[in-house]
Design a protein around this motif. Structure first.
Motif, PDB file in Angstrom:
ATOM      1  N   UNK A   9       0.818  -1.219   0.000  1.00 52.46           N
ATOM      2  CA  UNK A   9       0.000   0.000   0.000  1.00 52.46           C
ATOM      3  C   UNK A   9       0.850   1.265   0.000  1.00 52.46           C
ATOM      4  N   UNK A  10       1.947   1.263   0.735  1.00 50.18           N
ATOM      5  CA  UNK A  10       2.757   2.477   0.841  1.00 50.18           C
ATOM      6  C   UNK A  10       3.961   2.478  -0.096  1.00 50.18           C
ATOM      7  N   UNK A  11       4.389   1.317  -0.556  1.00 49.10           N
ATOM      8  CA  UNK A  11       5.576   1.217  -1.391  1.00 49.10           C
ATOM      9  C   UNK A  11       6.870   1.220  -0.609  1.00 49.10           C
ATOM     10  N   UNK A  12       6.776   1.346   0.715  1.00 45.66           N
ATOM     11  CA  UNK A  12       7.980   1.342   1.545  1.00 45.66           C
ATOM     12  C   UNK A  12       8.656  -0.025   1.455  1.00 45.66           C
ATOM     13  N   UNK A  13       9.995  -0.013   1.436  1.00 41.42           N
ATOM     14  CA  UNK A  13      10.752  -1.254   1.290  1.00 41.42           C
ATOM     15  C   UNK A  13      11.794  -1.377   2.396  1.00 41.42           C
ATOM     16  N   UNK A  14      12.075  -2.633   2.768  1.00 43.37           N
ATOM     17  CA  UNK A  14      13.071  -2.939   3.793  1.00 43.37           C
ATOM     18  C   UNK A  14      13.942  -4.083   3.296  1.00 43.37           C
ATOM     19  N   UNK A  15      15.243  -3.971   3.518  1.00 47.97           N
ATOM     20  CA  UNK A  15      16.148  -5.073   3.220  1.00 47.97           C
ATOM     21  C   UNK A  15      16.168  -6.014   4.418  1.00 47.97           C
ATOM     22  N   UNK A  16      16.021  -7.298   4.159  1.00 53.24           N
ATOM     23  CA  UNK A  16      16.099  -8.301   5.208  1.00 53.24           C
ATOM     24  C   UNK A  16      17.541  -8.784   5.289  1.00 53.24           C
ATOM     25  N   UNK A  17      18.075  -8.871   6.490  1.00 51.31           N
ATOM     26  CA  UNK A  17      19.451  -9.302   6.703  1.00 51.31           C
ATOM     27  C   UNK A  17      19.471 -10.762   7.165  1.00 51.31           C
ATOM     28  N   UNK A  18      20.465 -11.485   6.736  1.00 50.97           N
ATOM     29  CA  UNK A  18      20.610 -12.887   7.116  1.00 50.97           C
ATOM     30  C   UNK A  18      20.945 -13.001   8.602  1.00 50.97           C
ATOM     31  N   UNK A  19      20.253 -13.911   9.286  1.00 51.77           N
ATOM     32  CA  UNK A  19      20.559 -14.198  10.690  1.00 51.77           C
ATOM     33  C   UNK A  19      21.042 -15.634  10.843  1.00 51.77           C
ATOM     34  N   UNK A  20      21.349 -16.286   9.703  1.00 51.40           N
ATOM     35  CA  UNK A  20      21.872 -17.640   9.704  1.00 51.40           C
ATOM     36  C   UNK A  20      20.794 -18.684   9.472  1.00 51.40           C
ATOM     37  N   UNK A  21      21.231 -19.877   9.113  1.00 49.64           N
ATOM     38  CA  UNK A  21      20.330 -21.004   8.878  1.00 49.64           C
ATOM     39  C   UNK A  21      19.230 -20.664   7.871  1.00 49.64           C
ATOM     40  N   UNK A  22      19.587 -19.947   6.805  1.00 51.86           N
ATOM     41  CA  UNK A  22      18.635 -19.552   5.757  1.00 51.86           C
ATOM     42  C   UNK A  22      17.449 -18.767   6.291  1.00 51.86           C
ATOM     43  N   UNK A  23      17.681 -17.964   7.309  1.00 52.55           N
ATOM     44  CA  UNK A  23      16.636 -17.116   7.890  1.00 52.55           C
ATOM     45  C   UNK A  23      17.054 -15.659   7.739  1.00 52.55           C
ATOM     46  N   UNK A  24      16.063 -14.803   7.484  1.00 55.31           N
ATOM     47  CA  UNK A  24      16.292 -13.377   7.272  1.00 55.31           C
ATOM     48  C   UNK A  24      15.318 -12.593   8.132  1.00 55.31           C
ATOM     49  N   UNK A  25      15.733 -11.383   8.525  1.00 53.89           N
ATOM     50  CA  UNK A  25      14.842 -10.558   9.328  1.00 53.89           C
ATOM     51  C   UNK A  25      15.015  -9.083   8.997  1.00 53.89           C
ATOM     52  N   UNK A  26      13.956  -8.334   9.292  1.00 49.27           N
ATOM     53  CA  UNK A  26      13.967  -6.875   9.184  1.00 49.27           C
ATOM     54  C   UNK A  26      12.991  -6.372  10.229  1.00 49.27           C
ATOM     55  N   UNK A  27      13.132  -5.125  10.596  1.00 47.51           N
ATOM     56  CA  UNK A  27      12.173  -4.549  11.538  1.00 47.51           C
ATOM     57  C   UNK A  27      11.648  -3.251  10.956  1.00 47.51           C
ATOM     58  N   UNK A  28      10.420  -2.927  11.313  1.00 46.41           N
ATOM     59  CA  UNK A  28       9.813  -1.672  10.895  1.00 46.41           C
ATOM     60  C   UNK A  28       8.873  -1.233  12.004  1.00 46.41           C
ATOM     61  N   UNK A  29       8.599   0.053  12.029  1.00 48.59           N
ATOM     62  CA  UNK A  29       7.776   0.616  13.080  1.00 48.59           C
ATOM     63  C   UNK A  29       6.356   0.858  12.566  1.00 48.59           C
ATOM     64  N   UNK A  30       5.388   0.398  13.339  1.00 48.32           N
ATOM     65  CA  UNK A  30       3.993   0.692  13.047  1.00 48.32           C
ATOM     66  C   UNK A  30       3.634   1.894  13.908  1.00 48.32           C
ATOM     67  N   UNK A  31       3.672   3.078  13.279  1.00 42.72           N
ATOM     68  CA  UNK A  31       3.408   4.312  14.017  1.00 42.72           C
ATOM     69  C   UNK A  31       2.066   4.909  13.598  1.00 42.72           C
ATOM     70  N   UNK A  32       1.793   6.132  13.996  1.00 45.44           N
ATOM     71  CA  UNK A  32       0.512   6.781  13.692  1.00 45.44           C
ATOM     72  C   UNK A  32       0.302   6.968  12.190  1.00 45.44           C
ATOM     73  N   UNK A  33       1.379   7.072  11.417  1.00 47.48           N
ATOM     74  CA  UNK A  33       1.275   7.281   9.977  1.00 47.48           C
ATOM     75  C   UNK A  33       1.060   5.979   9.206  1.00 47.48           C
ATOM     76  N   UNK A  34       1.268   4.856   9.859  1.00 51.28           N
ATOM     77  CA  UNK A  34       1.137   3.556   9.196  1.00 51.28           C
ATOM     78  C   UNK A  34      -0.334   3.298   8.872  1.00 51.28           C
ATOM     79  N   UNK A  35      -0.658   2.805   7.676  1.00 52.63           N
ATOM     80  CA  UNK A  35      -2.059   2.570   7.326  1.00 52.63           C
ATOM     81  C   UNK A  35      -2.731   1.562   8.260  1.00 52.63           C
TER      82      UNK A  35
END
Length: 100
Positions: A9-35
């Motif tokens: 919906x917003x087009x915002x993008x995040x790169x996921x970083x490897x945490x090992x064992x073929x697993x990836x993670x990213x974090x983002x904030x759900x704030x007042x502006x988030x749909x």
């Protein structure tokens, strides 16, 4: 390999970083502006640049032009653009904060 998530919906993008064992993670904030209400975040991977680490604008523009992010269209694997054989579409719902 670069793994990227895109909010459909917003087009915002995040790169996921490897945490090992073929697993990836990213974090983002759900704030007042988030749909609010239903959300979809799509995840796919593309080849990294041998000379430079991280996201590639040229690859992401080509993926976008090919419609690979479009959740209304079936994902068609194109080895010239992506290395992921499928797209993960993660659905979740954002609710209003309850007033006490």
């Amino acid at each position: 390999m670069v793994v990227v998530a895109k909010h459909n919906r917003t087009g915002q993008m995040w790169e996921l970083k490897s945490i090992g064992n073929d697993r990836y993670e990213a974090s983002f904030e759900v704030d007042k502006k988030f749909p609010l209400d239903d959300q979809t975040i799509s995840v796919l991977a593309y080849a990294s640049d041998q000379q430079k680490q991280g996201r590639r604008d040229d690859a992401e523009r080509a993926i976008d032009r090919a419609g690979l992010w479009d959740i209304r269209r079936p994902y068609r694997f194109d080895p010239l653009l992506v290395v992921s054989r499928n797209r993960a579409d993660l659905n979740f719902t954002v609710l209003r904060k309850r007033k006490n």
